[in-house]
Structures are given as structure tokens and as C-alpha cells.
Design an enzyme around this catalytic site. Structure first.
Site, mmCIF file in Angstrom:
data_model
loop_
_atom_site.group_PDB
_atom_site.id
_atom_site.type_symbol
_atom_site.label_atom_id
_atom_site.label_comp_id
_atom_site.label_asym_id
_atom_site.label_seq_id
_atom_site.Cartn_x
_atom_site.Cartn_y
_atom_site.Cartn_z
ATOM 1 N N ASP A 1 0.812 -1.215 0.000
ATOM 2 C CA ASP A 1 0.000 0.000 0.000
ATOM 3 C C ASP A 1 0.851 1.273 0.000
ATOM 4 O O ASP A 1 2.069 1.225 0.182
ATOM 5 C CB ASP A 1 -0.958 0.005 1.210
ATOM 6 C CG ASP A 1 -0.284 -0.382 2.525
ATOM 7 O OD1 ASP A 1 0.965 -0.379 2.573
ATOM 8 O OD2 ASP A 1 -0.994 -0.676 3.495
ATOM 9 N N ASN B 1 -7.591 -2.847 14.340
ATOM 10 C CA ASN B 1 -8.974 -3.134 13.941
ATOM 11 C C ASN B 1 -9.064 -4.296 12.955
ATOM 12 O O ASN B 1 -10.114 -4.546 12.371
ATOM 13 C CB ASN B 1 -9.618 -1.873 13.333
ATOM 14 C CG ASN B 1 -8.913 -1.418 12.049
ATOM 15 O OD1 ASN B 1 -7.966 -2.055 11.594
ATOM 16 N ND2 ASN B 1 -9.374 -0.322 11.472
ATOM 17 N N HIS C 1 -7.284 -4.593 10.112
ATOM 18 C CA HIS C 1 -6.990 -4.329 8.693
ATOM 19 C C HIS C 1 -5.685 -4.987 8.278
ATOM 20 O O HIS C 1 -4.775 -5.166 9.086
ATOM 21 C CB HIS C 1 -7.028 -2.831 8.357
ATOM 22 C CG HIS C 1 -5.872 -2.005 8.809
ATOM 23 N ND1 HIS C 1 -6.013 -0.812 9.483
ATOM 24 C CD2 HIS C 1 -4.524 -2.164 8.673
ATOM 25 C CE1 HIS C 1 -4.837 -0.290 9.713
ATOM 26 N NE2 HIS C 1 -3.911 -1.090 9.247
ATOM 27 N N GLU D 1 -9.650 -1.955 5.116
ATOM 28 C CA GLU D 1 -10.272 -1.591 6.386
ATOM 29 C C GLU D 1 -11.560 -2.382 6.621
ATOM 30 O O GLU D 1 -12.197 -2.839 5.663
ATOM 31 C CB GLU D 1 -10.606 -0.092 6.362
ATOM 32 C CG GLU D 1 -9.381 0.822 6.298
ATOM 33 C CD GLU D 1 -8.760 1.067 7.673
ATOM 34 O OE1 GLU D 1 -8.744 0.142 8.507
ATOM 35 O OE2 GLU D 1 -8.276 2.190 7.901
HETATM 36 C C1 GLP Z 1 -0.557 0.432 8.688
HETATM 37 C C2 GLP Z 1 -0.237 -0.385 7.425
HETATM 38 C C3 GLP Z 1 -0.416 -1.847 7.658
HETATM 39 C C4 GLP Z 1 0.207 -2.230 8.987
HETATM 40 C C5 GLP Z 1 -0.584 -1.613 10.100
HETATM 41 C C6 GLP Z 1 -0.052 -1.936 11.487
HETATM 42 O O1 GLP Z 1 -1.711 1.183 8.640
HETATM 43 N N1 GLP Z 1 -0.951 -0.003 6.273
HETATM 44 O O2 GLP Z 1 0.184 -2.550 6.583
HETATM 45 O O3 GLP Z 1 0.167 -3.621 9.137
HETATM 46 O O4 GLP Z 1 -0.683 -0.233 9.928
HETATM 47 O O5 GLP Z 1 1.009 -1.115 11.814
HETATM 48 P P1 GLP Z 1 2.015 -1.363 13.001
HETATM 49 O O6 GLP Z 1 2.894 -2.482 12.551
HETATM 50 O O7 GLP Z 1 2.758 -0.080 13.133
HETATM 51 O O8 GLP Z 1 1.198 -1.704 14.193
#
Ligand code: GLP
Length: 272
Positions: free
Chosen positions: A84, A153, A155, A160
Site C-alpha cells: 500500500d 482493527n 486491517h 479496512e
Molecule cells: C498500517 C499499514 C499496515 C500495517 C498496520 C499496522 O496502517 N498499512 O500494513 O500492518 O498499519 O502497523 P504497526 O505495525 O505499526 O502496528
């Protein structure tokens, strides 16, 4: 390479395709994950890696840099596709995912940058950008191993929670909770983009192997839902239960709820 840190739990009941490895801590999680990726690259030097951003995989990337420097893994033939990118951020913005990947991994290993693909958040024709990202992925033959983090959440990428989920790469609005969670990387919440381009569930689910990482107690509940809950589009990660080859690597804090005695799903615990 062998995984000498962690406890391996195989999970029964409808999710026997999901191998859960519980490492002692973040360092252990990162090492297990990095070894899985390094093994893949060593067994298939021209493999297609699906890569993720967020704070969770940073330690794994550090290990991969170390392995590359020690000549334990060679990325020269590897291609990569990221999940992404924020819409509206250019690759040189310090919160863009291109910037993140360059700084955490690509600038420090012998990968050919021309073989690293990330959606262009500043594309003039964003719909076209999404379509060509999917075509390119198909042209390269799909992902061999897809690294995933998980949002609090549920995702994955930026897919989402919603009544419906998309198969293809698409533009998505970020939820309030995601904007809040990600605001820690920006100087103010107003600066967090409200939209992103993300690979859809199709691109993710077509990966031959999925490697999902989670660390810290704030992820314990969602990891429990991922492993033991029902499939629900409100928890996009729950769809992974129907993928045939998923490896979940967590630290003890994130694995706390699936390790508890009440949880009958943890059937065989193999100490490495
Ligand atoms: C972001 C990314 C995800 C990631 C998630 C969790 O929004 N788009 O790919 O897995 O958040 O992030 P973190 O690893 O900082 O908890």
C-alpha cells in the site's frame, strides 16, 4: 536456517492451515520472520516478495540487512511488491511507504530498486495506477511470500473493516481508528492522509504463503480473533483463515490470549 527462538503452536479447528509461532519478544519475532524470508530467497533467488510497512516489520528488515551484509542472503534477483501507499504523498515524503521501504530495507541490501514496486500515491490517474499495479503483479506471476502486519482493527494492507471487501488494488478511505493509530508518525493528526491505495484481498490471498507478524499487548485481542474468530469482513484479516498456507509469528504479548489455558485451540506446543 533454523528457528531457535520461540514456541510453536499448531492450531486445530478449521484453521489447521495456520501455523502460529510465539516468540519470546520482538527481537525473537523479528528473527524468526527474517529467517523465513531469507530461506525463501535462498531457495528461490528470483522470488516475488510481498512487503509491508508499519512499525512491526522494522526489526525483521534490520535482520535481513544484517544477513545480506554477512552474505547469508542475496537479493539481487528478487522482485518486491508493497501492499500500500498513502494517497497524496510522493515517494520522497518522509511518511510515504516508498520512503519507509528505501530507508528500512532497499537502500541497505543488494536489491535492484527497479525491481521494487510500490503504488504511486501521486499518480495523476489513480484508477489507472491501481489497474496497472494489479497487471504488473499478474505479469510477474504473483507473490511467493506476503509479509503482513495487522491493524488493531484487523486491517491488512489498508483493507479496512467494512460490509464488503475489494479483490483488486483500489483507493480506500482510512478509518478514524487507523488515522489515529498512524498519527504517531506525523507531527499532527491533520497531516495524516485520509486515503490510501492498497492491494485488495485478491492480491493478498493469491500469495503462495502469508507471513503475518504482530507484537505487543495491544495486538493480543485482534490476534486472538484472527486465529480463533469467525470470518467476518469487519475483521479483514480473518479471511486469512481460508488461505492454505499462513504463518503467524507473534511475540508473547501479542500471543497472550491464544496461549491462555482457557483457549482450547492451542493443541500441540513444540518447544524448539
Ligand atoms: C498500517 C499499514 C499496515 C500495517 C498496520 C499496522 O496502517 N498499512 O500494513 O500492518 O498499519 O502497523 P504497526 O505495525 O505499526 O502496528
Amino acid at each position: 536456517m533454523c528457528y531457535n527462538k520461540g514456541t510453536e503452536i499448531n492450531v486445530e479447528k478449521g484453521v489447521d492451515n495456520m501455523k502460529v509461532i510465539i516468540a519470546k519478544n520482538y527481537e525473537g519475532m523479528s528473527e524468526v520472520a527474517a529467517k523465513i524470508i531469507a530461506d525463501k530467497v535462498n531457495s528461490k533467488p528470483n522470488c516475488i516478495l510481498g512487503l509491508a510497512t508499519g512499525s512491526t516489520p522494522v526489526g525483521m528488515y534490520k535482520k535481513l540487512v544484517e544477513y545480506n551484509k554477512n552474505n547469508e542472503v542475496d537479493f539481487s534477483l528478487v522482485n518486491s511488491f508493497n501492499l500500500d501507499e498513502y494517497k497524496g504523498l510522493s515517494g520522497d515524503h518522509n511518511q510515504s511507504y516508498r520512503y519507509f521501504m528505501d530507508n528500512n530495507l532497499f537502500n541497505h541490501i543488494n536489491i535492484n530498486k527497479a525491481n521494487t514496486f510500490i503504488p504511486n500515491g501521486k499518480a495523476e490517474n489513480i484508477e489507472e495506477e491501481c489497474r496497472s499495479y494489479d497487471s504488473k503483479l499478474a505479469e510477474y506471476g504473483g507473490i511467493d511470500i506476503q509479509v503482513l502486519g495487522i491493524g488493531n482493527n484487523g486491517h491488512i494492507g489498508f483493507n479496512e473493516p467494512s460490509d464488503t471487501l475489494s479483490v483488486c488494488t483500489h483507493v480506500t478511505e482510512l478509518t478514524k481508528t487507523t488515522i489515529e493509530a498512524n498519527s504517531r508518525f506525523f507531527s499532527s493528526i491533520e497531516e495524516v492522509p485520509t486515503e490510501a491505495i492498497t492491494m485488495g484481498l485478491g492480491g493478498i490471498m493469491r500469495a503462495k504463503t502469508i507471513l503475518l507478524l504482530a507484537s505487543g499487548s495491544q495486538k493480543a485481542e485482534i490476534i486472538s480473533k484472527l486465529v480463533t474468530g469467525k470470518i467476518n469482513t469487519k475483521i479483514p484479516a480473518s479471511l486469512l483463515q481460508i488461505h492454505s498456507n499462513v504463518i503467524v509469528v507473534v511475540d508473547e504479548e501479542a500471543g497472550a490470549l491464544i496461549m491462555s489455558n482457557d483457549n482450547k485451540l492451542a493443541v500441540s506446543i513444540v518447544k524448539n
